[in-house]
Each structure stands twice: as C-alpha cells, then as structure tokens.
Design a protein around this motif. Structure first.
Motif, PDB file in Angstrom:
ATOM      1  N   UNK A 109       2.773  61.740 100.481  1.00  0.00           N
ATOM      2  CA  UNK A 109       3.437  62.708  99.606  1.00  0.00           C
ATOM      3  C   UNK A 109       2.620  63.983  99.441  1.00  0.00           C
ATOM      4  N   UNK A 110       3.310  65.104  99.570  1.00  0.00           N
ATOM      5  CA  UNK A 110       2.728  66.415  99.311  1.00  0.00           C
ATOM      6  C   UNK A 110       3.701  67.164  98.404  1.00  0.00           C
ATOM      7  N   UNK A 111       3.227  68.204  97.774  1.00  0.00           N
ATOM      8  CA  UNK A 111       4.060  68.979  96.844  1.00  0.00           C
ATOM      9  C   UNK A 111       4.718  68.055  95.813  1.00  0.00           C
ATOM     10  N   UNK A 112       3.944  67.079  95.377  1.00  0.00           N
ATOM     11  CA  UNK A 112       4.461  66.011  94.515  1.00  0.00           C
ATOM     12  C   UNK A 112       5.099  66.554  93.240  1.00  0.00           C
ATOM     13  N   UNK A 113       4.435  67.491  92.567  1.00  0.00           N
ATOM     14  CA  UNK A 113       4.965  68.019  91.310  1.00  0.00           C
ATOM     15  C   UNK A 113       6.325  68.685  91.528  1.00  0.00           C
ATOM     16  N   UNK A 114       6.456  69.446  92.621  1.00  0.00           N
ATOM     17  CA  UNK A 114       7.709  70.141  92.920  1.00  0.00           C
ATOM     18  C   UNK A 114       8.810  69.145  93.285  1.00  0.00           C
ATOM     19  N   UNK A 115       8.477  68.178  94.128  1.00  0.00           N
ATOM     20  CA  UNK A 115       9.473  67.180  94.543  1.00  0.00           C
ATOM     21  C   UNK A 115       9.896  66.331  93.357  1.00  0.00           C
ATOM     22  N   UNK A 116       8.940  65.900  92.556  1.00  0.00           N
ATOM     23  CA  UNK A 116       9.291  65.100  91.379  1.00  0.00           C
ATOM     24  C   UNK A 116      10.172  65.880  90.407  1.00  0.00           C
ATOM     25  N   UNK A 117       9.925  67.185  90.286  1.00  0.00           N
ATOM     26  CA  UNK A 117      10.781  68.015  89.425  1.00  0.00           C
ATOM     27  C   UNK A 117      12.208  68.028  89.967  1.00  0.00           C
ATOM     28  N   UNK A 118      12.354  68.171  91.282  1.00  0.00           N
ATOM     29  CA  UNK A 118      13.695  68.165  91.881  1.00  0.00           C
ATOM     30  C   UNK A 118      14.367  66.800  91.730  1.00  0.00           C
ATOM     31  N   UNK A 119      13.600  65.732  91.905  1.00  0.00           N
ATOM     32  CA  UNK A 119      14.151  64.389  91.735  1.00  0.00           C
ATOM     33  C   UNK A 119      14.632  64.213  90.296  1.00  0.00           C
ATOM     34  N   UNK A 120      13.842  64.665  89.350  1.00  0.00           N
ATOM     35  CA  UNK A 120      14.247  64.576  87.937  1.00  0.00           C
ATOM     36  C   UNK A 120      15.518  65.371  87.674  1.00  0.00           C
ATOM     37  N   UNK A 121      15.619  66.558  88.259  1.00  0.00           N
ATOM     38  CA  UNK A 121      16.828  67.363  88.085  1.00  0.00           C
ATOM     39  C   UNK A 121      18.041  66.610  88.636  1.00  0.00           C
ATOM     40  N   UNK A 122      17.917  66.063  89.844  1.00  0.00           N
ATOM     41  CA  UNK A 122      19.063  65.342  90.429  1.00  0.00           C
ATOM     42  C   UNK A 122      19.433  64.133  89.586  1.00  0.00           C
ATOM     43  N   UNK A 123      18.436  63.424  89.082  1.00  0.00           N
ATOM     44  CA  UNK A 123      18.706  62.250  88.242  1.00  0.00           C
ATOM     45  C   UNK A 123      19.408  62.651  86.943  1.00  0.00           C
ATOM     46  N   UNK A 124      18.900  63.681  86.292  1.00  0.00           N
ATOM     47  CA  UNK A 124      19.486  64.126  85.021  1.00  0.00           C
ATOM     48  C   UNK A 124      20.913  64.630  85.222  1.00  0.00           C
ATOM     49  N   UNK A 125      21.135  65.331  86.339  1.00  0.00           N
ATOM     50  CA  UNK A 125      22.466  65.864  86.602  1.00  0.00           C
ATOM     51  C   UNK A 125      23.417  64.814  87.171  1.00  0.00           C
ATOM     52  N   UNK A 126      22.876  63.649  87.512  1.00  0.00           N
ATOM     53  CA  UNK A 126      23.721  62.580  88.040  1.00  0.00           C
ATOM     54  C   UNK A 126      24.174  62.810  89.469  1.00  0.00           C
ATOM     55  N   UNK A 127      23.360  63.505  90.240  1.00  0.00           N
ATOM     56  CA  UNK A 127      23.680  63.769  91.644  1.00  0.00           C
ATOM     57  C   UNK A 127      22.785  62.866  92.504  1.00  0.00           C
ATOM     58  N   UNK A 128      23.393  62.094  93.383  1.00  0.00           N
ATOM     59  CA  UNK A 128      22.637  61.185  94.253  1.00  0.00           C
ATOM     60  C   UNK A 128      21.590  61.982  95.027  1.00  0.00           C
ATOM     61  N   UNK A 129      20.397  61.433  95.143  1.00  0.00           N
ATOM     62  CA  UNK A 129      19.239  62.161  95.673  1.00  0.00           C
ATOM     63  C   UNK A 129      19.458  62.729  97.077  1.00  0.00           C
ATOM     64  N   UNK A 130      19.999  61.929  97.978  1.00  0.00           N
ATOM     65  CA  UNK A 130      20.198  62.411  99.353  1.00  0.00           C
ATOM     66  C   UNK A 130      21.188  63.575  99.369  1.00  0.00           C
ATOM     67  N   UNK A 131      22.280  63.446  98.642  1.00  0.00           N
ATOM     68  CA  UNK A 131      23.270  64.530  98.594  1.00  0.00           C
ATOM     69  C   UNK A 131      22.691  65.782  97.937  1.00  0.00           C
ATOM     70  N   UNK A 132      21.907  65.578  96.887  1.00  0.00           N
ATOM     71  CA  UNK A 132      21.245  66.694  96.214  1.00  0.00           C
ATOM     72  C   UNK A 132      20.289  67.403  97.170  1.00  0.00           C
ATOM     73  N   UNK A 133      19.483  66.620  97.902  1.00  0.00           N
ATOM     74  CA  UNK A 133      18.519  67.202  98.843  1.00  0.00           C
ATOM     75  C   UNK A 133      19.232  68.005  99.925  1.00  0.00           C
ATOM     76  N   UNK A 134      20.319  67.464 100.458  1.00  0.00           N
ATOM     77  CA  UNK A 134      21.072  68.162 101.497  1.00  0.00           C
ATOM     78  C   UNK A 134      21.728  69.432 100.955  1.00  0.00           C
ATOM     79  N   UNK A 135      22.318  69.343  99.770  1.00  0.00           N
ATOM     80  CA  UNK A 135      22.982  70.512  99.169  1.00  0.00           C
ATOM     81  C   UNK A 135      21.975  71.619  98.880  1.00  0.00           C
TER      82      UNK A 135
END
Length: 182
Positions: A109-135
C-alpha cells in the motif's frame, strides 16, 4: 537508465488487464525505462508518455504507473497539482488496489491516507468500492474534486447522512484537498 523489452511486454499485458475496468485511452509512449536510482518504485512522465520503474518495482506499482498513462487529463487539468496530487495519486492508487484485489496480486500500500479517505467516502455514500474507483478514475482529472463535492453535497442535502458521517466526509475531503498536517 536502460529499456528492457520484457518490461514493455509486461506493461502491454497490464493495459489489457486495465481494459477490463476502464476504457480510457492510453498516452503511454511504448517506452519503459529502468532506473534503480529512482526514489519511488515508479514514475509516469505526462510530457513524454514514458514509464520509469525500478528493477524491483512490484506488479502493483507497475499497474499504478500504467494507470497514470490512462488518466483523463483535459485542458483544465494543467496546474491542478497545487493540491499536491492528492486526488490524482489517490484515485489511481484506489483503482490499482481494486485491480490487484480482484486478481490476487500482492499489494504494497502507498498513498494510504488518500486511498483510505476515498474508501471512506465511497462507504459513507453507499457506493460499491470498485464502481466508485472506476467512476472516479474515468472522470477527467480536473473534475474529480467537483464530482466528489457534488456527491457528498447531494447526500447531505437529502438528509441521508448522520452528523458523524458528515464530519467524516469533511475530514476525508480535507485529506484529498491536502489540508491535513503530517
């Protein structure tokens, strides 16, 4: 610096793998440099389209750098790096992690803080992680912040978030805008 044909073949295979996730065009020049004096494990040069790797670069790092060559940069993207590349590195790394997880590729893992922030955003917004990452990845670089702002504002306006979720989103956006201290 040297160029190894085997590295070029591997990047070509990685492009084929990426095609299963996103259909953004590549700006890769077809050249891969090997430079063990590079501080990071890899680097993508937006001006030349070249990828530079260390001899010991992991497959995940190669996927990450190849994804940089598939990032959609529009005319407004110039000069956006004032945000310390937080969104660019975070969105590229998030998709690289998704691809690696799907294919059983070890992740350093690199850019952990940034990636974790994005993962948290997708989780809070209820968007599946793979779809969120692609979008996020297929959104032109200059529009990624506004896309996230719109998604989060919409959820807040709908009253769909708890005060704790709202506070967490603010913290995540601070990370992505580079407003946190290390």
């Amino acid at each position: 610096e040297i160029v190894l044909p085997a590295s070029i073949k591997q990047i070509e295979k990685i492009h084929n793998l990426i095609d299963d996730y996103v259909n953004t065009p590549s700006s890769w020049s077809g050249t891969v440099h090997i430079n063990d004096e590079l501080k990071a494990s890899g680097k993508y040069n937006r001006k030349t389209g070249d990828i530079t790797l260390r001899t010991n670069s992991s497959l995940k790092s190669k996927i990450h750098e190849t994804l940089h060559s598939r990032t959609v940069y529009d005319a407004k993207s110039k000069g956006i790096d004032f945000v310390n590349g937080c969104m660019n590195e975070g969105s590229v790394e998030l998709l690289a992690e998704v691809i690696c997880e799907d294919h059983g590729i070890p992740i350093n893992r690199t850019y952990v803080e940034k990636v974790d922030a994005l993962i948290n955003v997708s989780d809070i917004l209820g968007i599946e992680r793979k779809e969120f990452a692609k979008k996020l990845f297929t959104t032109p670089y200059s529009q990624r912040y506004s896309m996230l702002d719109e998604l989060t504002t919409k959820k807040i306006d709908e009253g769909a978030l708890t005060p704790l979720d709202e506070a967490s989103l603010v913290n995540c956006m601070d990370v992505l805008y580079g407003r946190t201290k290390k």
